[in-house]
Design an enzyme around this catalytic site. Sequence first.
Site, mmCIF file in Angstrom:
data_model
loop_
_atom_site.group_PDB
_atom_site.id
_atom_site.type_symbol
_atom_site.label_atom_id
_atom_site.label_comp_id
_atom_site.label_asym_id
_atom_site.label_seq_id
_atom_site.Cartn_x
_atom_site.Cartn_y
_atom_site.Cartn_z
ATOM 1 N N ARG A 80 54.655 48.031 42.626
ATOM 2 C CA ARG A 80 55.702 48.607 43.475
ATOM 3 C C ARG A 80 56.721 47.566 43.948
ATOM 4 O O ARG A 80 57.790 47.917 44.443
ATOM 5 C CB ARG A 80 55.119 49.400 44.647
ATOM 6 C CG ARG A 80 54.244 48.625 45.580
ATOM 7 C CD ARG A 80 53.464 49.550 46.491
ATOM 8 N NE ARG A 80 54.324 50.351 47.348
ATOM 9 C CZ ARG A 80 55.017 49.897 48.368
ATOM 10 N NH1 ARG A 80 54.947 48.606 48.674
ATOM 11 N NH2 ARG A 80 55.777 50.684 49.098
ATOM 12 N N ASP B 286 58.284 47.430 54.443
ATOM 13 C CA ASP B 286 56.836 47.624 54.390
ATOM 14 C C ASP B 286 56.142 46.779 55.450
ATOM 15 O O ASP B 286 56.626 45.722 55.832
ATOM 16 C CB ASP B 286 56.289 47.144 53.036
ATOM 17 C CG ASP B 286 56.422 48.193 51.955
ATOM 18 O OD1 ASP B 286 56.820 49.321 52.279
ATOM 19 O OD2 ASP B 286 56.127 47.866 50.797
ATOM 20 N N PRO C 123 34.241 38.973 44.791
ATOM 21 C CA PRO C 123 34.259 38.832 46.257
ATOM 22 C C PRO C 123 34.285 37.364 46.696
ATOM 23 O O PRO C 123 34.543 37.069 47.855
ATOM 24 C CB PRO C 123 32.979 39.532 46.716
ATOM 25 C CG PRO C 123 32.162 39.763 45.505
ATOM 26 C CD PRO C 123 33.046 39.672 44.312
#
Length: 225
Positions: A154, A169, A89
């Site tokens: 992808r 997209d 994080p």
Amino acid sequence: MRIDILTLFPEMFDSPFAFSILRRARTNGLIDIVLSNIRDYAKDSYKKVDDKPYGGGAGMVMMCQPIFDCLETVQKQDERKGRLIILTPQGKKFDQALARDLAKEERLIFIAGRYEGFDERIKTAGDAEQISIGDFVLSGGELAAMVIIDAVVRLIPGALGDDDSALNDSFSDNLLEYPQYTRPENFKGMQVPDVLLGGNHKDIEKWRKQQAIEKTRQNRPDLLK
Ligand code: ADE
């Protein structure tokens, strides 16, 4: 592309890679996923991979030795050096631009941590990049690695059935994607916009652009800045 994942929970990755685009990319040989269990590199009989933090405090910290040894073995398995990514994080935030950048690589090596975090020397040794998938804390880096791998794979040419479908997209031009509709024209009184039924491609393109801008203004004004 070869994708290495160093983790304490390799089984977590079984199902995300078994369906749809990721599955096809694997069977077509576009990607080769190699999972390594960090615990296999622990030296003591308890297979210890974490220890108490120096200076005190709650939780356990992942030790250097098992991760460094695992990484060394994995790096030797293939001459492609690859890009080393540590999920944390505290890393820089993942986005579509970074996904596009990573999709160009021949090899990616992910290190997914558990417990309270990594010994800082794991993060700073070598030329590792620290990446976060958002401003929230997960129980480990595994889900973050899955998110990044899905977004990256992808974008590899040939991964999608219709190569064009990644072009429109969301985020591809810093805008959210325009609204899409399919049959029927009227569903329970909710009507498909007339412009999409008319077949005028110029008008459709203009409408889609306006809608994309409007949607971005409403939901993600930060992207328009
Ligand atoms: N590990 C725990 N939380 C994370 C996050 N938000 N991104 C990447 N790795 C993580």
